[in-house]
Design a protein around this motif. Structure first.
Motif, short mmCIF file in Angstrom:
data_model
loop_
_atom_site.label_atom_id
_atom_site.label_comp_id
_atom_site.label_asym_id
_atom_site.label_seq_id
_atom_site.Cartn_x
_atom_site.Cartn_y
_atom_site.Cartn_z
N PHE A 111 0.98 -1.24 0.19
CA PHE A 111 0.06 0.04 -0.20
C PHE A 111 0.71 1.25 -0.04
CE2 PHE A 111 -3.68 -2.64 1.47
CZ PHE A 111 -4.63 -2.16 0.22
N GLY A 112 2.00 1.17 0.53
CA GLY A 112 3.04 2.37 0.70
C GLY A 112 3.75 2.54 -0.57
N THR A 113 3.86 1.53 -1.47
CA THR A 113 4.22 1.63 -2.79
C THR A 113 3.00 2.43 -3.73
OG1 THR A 113 5.73 -0.41 -2.55
CG2 THR A 113 5.04 0.48 -4.80
N ILE A 114 1.99 1.91 -3.43
CA ILE A 114 0.84 2.40 -4.33
C ILE A 114 0.52 3.80 -3.98
CG2 ILE A 114 -1.83 2.37 -4.56
CD1 ILE A 114 -1.69 -0.71 -4.13
N VAL A 115 0.43 4.21 -2.66
CA VAL A 115 0.46 5.59 -2.17
C VAL A 115 1.34 6.60 -2.86
CG1 VAL A 115 0.73 7.15 -0.36
CG2 VAL A 115 -0.98 5.31 -0.08
N ASP A 131 6.79 4.55 6.21
CA ASP A 131 5.75 4.66 7.20
C ASP A 131 4.65 3.40 7.06
OD1 ASP A 131 6.74 7.18 8.07
OD2 ASP A 131 5.29 8.34 6.83
N PHE A 132 4.79 2.79 5.96
CA PHE A 132 3.78 1.70 5.65
C PHE A 132 4.62 0.26 5.94
CE2 PHE A 132 2.37 5.40 3.40
CZ PHE A 132 1.08 5.34 3.27
N HIS A 133 5.88 0.39 6.30
CA HIS A 133 6.63 -0.94 6.58
C HIS A 133 5.90 -1.64 7.81
CE1 HIS A 133 9.55 -3.83 6.60
NE2 HIS A 133 9.95 -3.45 7.65
N ALA A 134 5.61 -2.81 7.36
CA ALA A 134 4.79 -3.87 8.44
C ALA A 134 4.14 -3.40 9.62
CB ALA A 134 6.47 -4.51 8.78
#
Length: 135
Positions: free
Chosen positions: A88-92, A111-114
């Motif tokens: 989701f971080g990649t998508i954002v 901020d989206f890691h695990a």
């Protein structure tokens, strides 16, 4: 993260989303559209009119996935190529780089890691509410 355009406006701008997917076909278009919908959910959950953090957005994603897909949420997300919160971080950040979302100087992909485990969040922690039995 903050949506610069509404979902309807995004749908009228398919070229940007198509370019994102051409450059990184790992994720389906549904995943990108879902992130925009989840952004609105996160803004309501955390009572923000504009910016939400990555972790807040992920909570909005989890809430919307539970509401919309129930027990099959993990399977649906996986079918779009999304397997972790990092995805989701990649998508954002694809959306940010395409000018479809904005970020603050404090926002980072890390901020989206695990933030949560999909099995835990979408399978073990999923509970059918009593309200669903009353309909």
């Amino acid at each position: 993260m903050r949506a610069e355009k509404t979902r309807a406006r995004i749908l009228r701008m398919p070229n940007r989303l198509e370019r994102i997917i051409e450059n990184d076909p790992k994720f389906g278009i549904e995943a990108y559209l879902f992130v925009f919908e989840a952004l609105a959910v996160a803004q309501k959950l955390f009572k923000h009119k504009r910016h939400v953090t990555g972790k807040e957005l992920l909570e909005g994603i989890k809430a919307l996935a539970h509401e919309r897909y129930g027990r099959i949420a993990k399977s649906v997300l996986n079918s779009w190529g999304v397997h972790t919160t990092d995805d989701f971080g990649t998508i954002v950040f694809h959306l940010v780089n395409a000018g479809l979302m904005s970020k603050t100087t404090k926002d980072r992909p890390e901020d989206f890691h695990a933030v949560y485990d999909f099995d835990q969040a979408f399978i073990r922690d999923y509970h059918i509410s009593d309200e669903s039995h009353n309909h």
